[in-house]
Motif scaffolding. Structure first.
Motif, PDB file in Angstrom:
ATOM      1  N   HIS A   1       0.846  -1.194   0.000  1.00 32.28           N
ATOM      2  CA  HIS A   1       0.000   0.000   0.000  1.00 32.28           C
ATOM      3  C   HIS A   1       0.885   1.248   0.000  1.00 32.28           C
ATOM      4  CE1 HIS A   1      -3.045   2.929   0.979  1.00 32.28           C
ATOM      5  NE2 HIS A   1      -3.960   1.999   0.754  1.00 32.28           N
TER       6      HIS A   1
ATOM      7  N   CYS B   1     -10.764   6.454  -2.362  1.00 32.82           N
ATOM      8  CA  CYS B   1      -9.699   6.028  -1.445  1.00 32.82           C
ATOM      9  C   CYS B   1      -9.359   7.162  -0.479  1.00 32.82           C
ATOM     10  CB  CYS B   1      -8.462   5.655  -2.258  1.00 32.82           C
ATOM     11  SG  CYS B   1      -7.040   5.348  -1.202  1.00 32.82           S
TER      12      CYS B   1
ATOM     13  N   ALA C   1      -6.213   9.211  -1.231  1.00 30.43           N
ATOM     14  CA  ALA C   1      -6.058   9.769  -2.578  1.00 30.43           C
ATOM     15  C   ALA C   1      -5.358  11.136  -2.609  1.00 30.43           C
ATOM     16  CB  ALA C   1      -7.422   9.854  -3.256  1.00 30.43           C
TER      17      ALA C   1
ATOM     18  N   CYS D   1      -1.582  10.603  -2.264  1.00 29.64           N
ATOM     19  CA  CYS D   1      -0.932   9.459  -2.913  1.00 29.64           C
ATOM     20  C   CYS D   1      -0.306   9.865  -4.249  1.00 29.64           C
ATOM     21  CB  CYS D   1      -1.965   8.367  -3.132  1.00 29.64           C
ATOM     22  SG  CYS D   1      -1.240   6.876  -3.831  1.00 29.64           S
TER      23      CYS D   1
ATOM     24  N   CYS E   1      -9.369   6.081  -8.264  1.00 31.88           N
ATOM     25  CA  CYS E   1      -9.110   6.139  -6.816  1.00 31.88           C
ATOM     26  C   CYS E   1     -10.032   7.146  -6.138  1.00 31.88           C
ATOM     27  CB  CYS E   1      -7.673   6.542  -6.538  1.00 31.88           C
ATOM     28  SG  CYS E   1      -6.448   5.471  -7.290  1.00 31.88           S
TER      29      CYS E   1
ATOM     30  N   CYS F   1      -5.982  -1.186  -2.079  1.00 31.28           N
ATOM     31  CA  CYS F   1      -5.437  -0.221  -3.035  1.00 31.28           C
ATOM     32  C   CYS F   1      -5.685  -0.755  -4.438  1.00 31.28           C
ATOM     33  CB  CYS F   1      -3.932  -0.026  -2.802  1.00 31.28           C
ATOM     34  SG  CYS F   1      -3.149   0.928  -4.112  1.00 31.28           S
ATOM     35  N   HIS F   2      -6.205   0.118  -5.310  1.00 34.13           N
ATOM     36  CA  HIS F   2      -6.457  -0.320  -6.689  1.00 34.13           C
ATOM     37  C   HIS F   2      -5.168  -0.702  -7.401  1.00 34.13           C
ATOM     38  CE1 HIS F   2     -10.592   0.747  -6.310  1.00 34.13           C
ATOM     39  NE2 HIS F   2     -10.374   2.045  -6.173  1.00 34.13           N
TER      40      HIS F   2
END
Ligand SMILES: Nc1ncnc2c1ncn2[C@@H]1O[C@H](COP(=O)(O)OP(=O)(O)O)[C@@H](O)[C@H]1O
Ligand code: SF4
Ligand SMILES: [Mg+2]
Length: 329
Positions: free
Chosen positions: A249, A286, A289, A292, A299, A317-318
């Protein structure tokens, strides 16, 4: 007998505040096995404390557990009434909080406070409770325990007070010990001593432990398994060796590199750029996001489900596979 001592599923806790609802914990699931130490890691505000306080029936008046189950030896703690919960808390589950000064009663001798928990739960006579309390103080590394029994909390150092809290938590021989940032309020040198007291007690008593910490180093040193929380959700969970070598992640990776920064510079913590999410709005997409480096449109729209990516290793996590393949450890 099931190997799973505590099985938390889909735990969801909200708080009412004048400016709206706080989405503190959003669908958190985790298990604690018999004899293992589980680390729950994450920055301040990620929902670590509220998760365990919800399970223990200790969230304040303005909070509500709106969904989920928390089965402790097959009994859902969230369904217990106050009286039933009191029989579990302190007896089956011992708790150590961050600040021993607020947890200890300032006007009672520490020995009396260690004895009290055994007497309240009717475990033994007063004389036996005295003997056991002395032995407990000794076990947590307090020298001259007979004399210390008669001290008031203010006569002890911060580290000693936290040792007393650990003695109280251990007094009823709990099956599970929950330690919420147990060393955060202590000096660095004392922190290590208190952590080793906890570790020793866990090993000697073969007790399950939940160690909540914002310090990834503490978690990876002391725990068998690690859960990373962010925005009131579980981002990643893995056995500690797997987590150290193959965390998948981006937030876990960021936490790790902030540790490396501490090591290389020797002092300052390099924070992860950006801020934790505002929990006053329902989570959409997420939670990580905004901070990230790998964020995509998906996301921001779609909350990533926790997926299994290796044995006992789940991640929300995608782009976890890409993290594993392409991003250097
Ligand atoms: N009594 C409360 N009232 C309103 N919001 C709260 C309350 N307790 C915690 N929160 C909020 O819940 C979120 C999670 O908090 P917490 O579990 O204490 O974080 P952590 O322990 O990971 O630092 C935070 O946004 C915090 O502000
Ligand atoms: S789902 Fe997207 S935003 Fe969230 S951690 Fe993974 S890559 Fe980053
Ligand atoms: Mg906390």
């Amino acid at each position: 007998m099931s190997d799973i001592l505590l099985d938390v599923r889909d735990l969801t806790t909200h708080f009412r505040r004048p400016d709206g609802l706080v989405y503190a914990v959003n669908g958190v699931s985790f298990q604690v096995r018999r004899g293992e130490t589980l680390g729950i890691v994450g920055e301040s505000g990620s929902g670590k404390s509220v998760s365990v306080l919800s399970i223990l029936g200790l969230i304040g008046e303005n909070g509500k557990v709106v969904a989920g189950t928390a089965e402790f030896e097959g009994v859902d703690l969230l369904k217990l009434n106050r009286h039933e919960m009191r029989a579990v808390r302190g007896r089956e589950i011992g708790i150590v909080f961050q600040d021993p000064m607020t947890s200890l009663n300032p006007i009672k001798r520490v020995g009396q406070q260690v004895m009290e928990v055994m007497l309240v739960h009717r475990l033994c006579s007063k004389q036996e409770a005295w003997d056991r309390a002395v032995a407990l103080l000794e076990e947590v590394g307090i020298a001259d325990p007979h004399r210390r029994m008669k001290n008031y909390p203010f006569e002890l150092s911060g580290g000693m007070r936290q040792r007393v809290m650990i003695a109280i938590a251990l007094a009823c021989q709990p099956k599970l010990l929950i330690a919420d940032e147990p060393t955060t309020a202590l000096d660095v040198t004392v922190q290590m001593q208190v952590l080793s007291v906890l570790r020793e007690a866990q090993v000697n008593r073969q007790m399950s432990t939940i160690m909540i910490t914002h310090d990834l180093g503490v978690a990876t040193n002391l725990c068998d398994r690690v859960i990373v929380m962010y925005g009131g959700q579980v981002m990643e969970s893995a056995p500690v060796e797997e987590f150290v070598r193959h965390s998948a992640h981006p937030y876990s990776r960021a936490l790790k590199s902030s540790i490396l920064e501490i090591g290389s510079r020797g002092r300052k913590i390099a924070p992860i750029p950006g801020n934790p999410p505002v929990m006053i709005e329902p989570p959409r997409g997420c939670p990580f996001a905004d901070r990230c480096l790998l964020v995509t449109d998906r996301c921001r729209d779609e909350i990533p489900d926790l997926r299994i990516i290796a044995q006992e290793h789940v991640v929300a996590c995608h782009r976890a596979e890409e993290v594993l393949e392409h991003v250097a450890q």
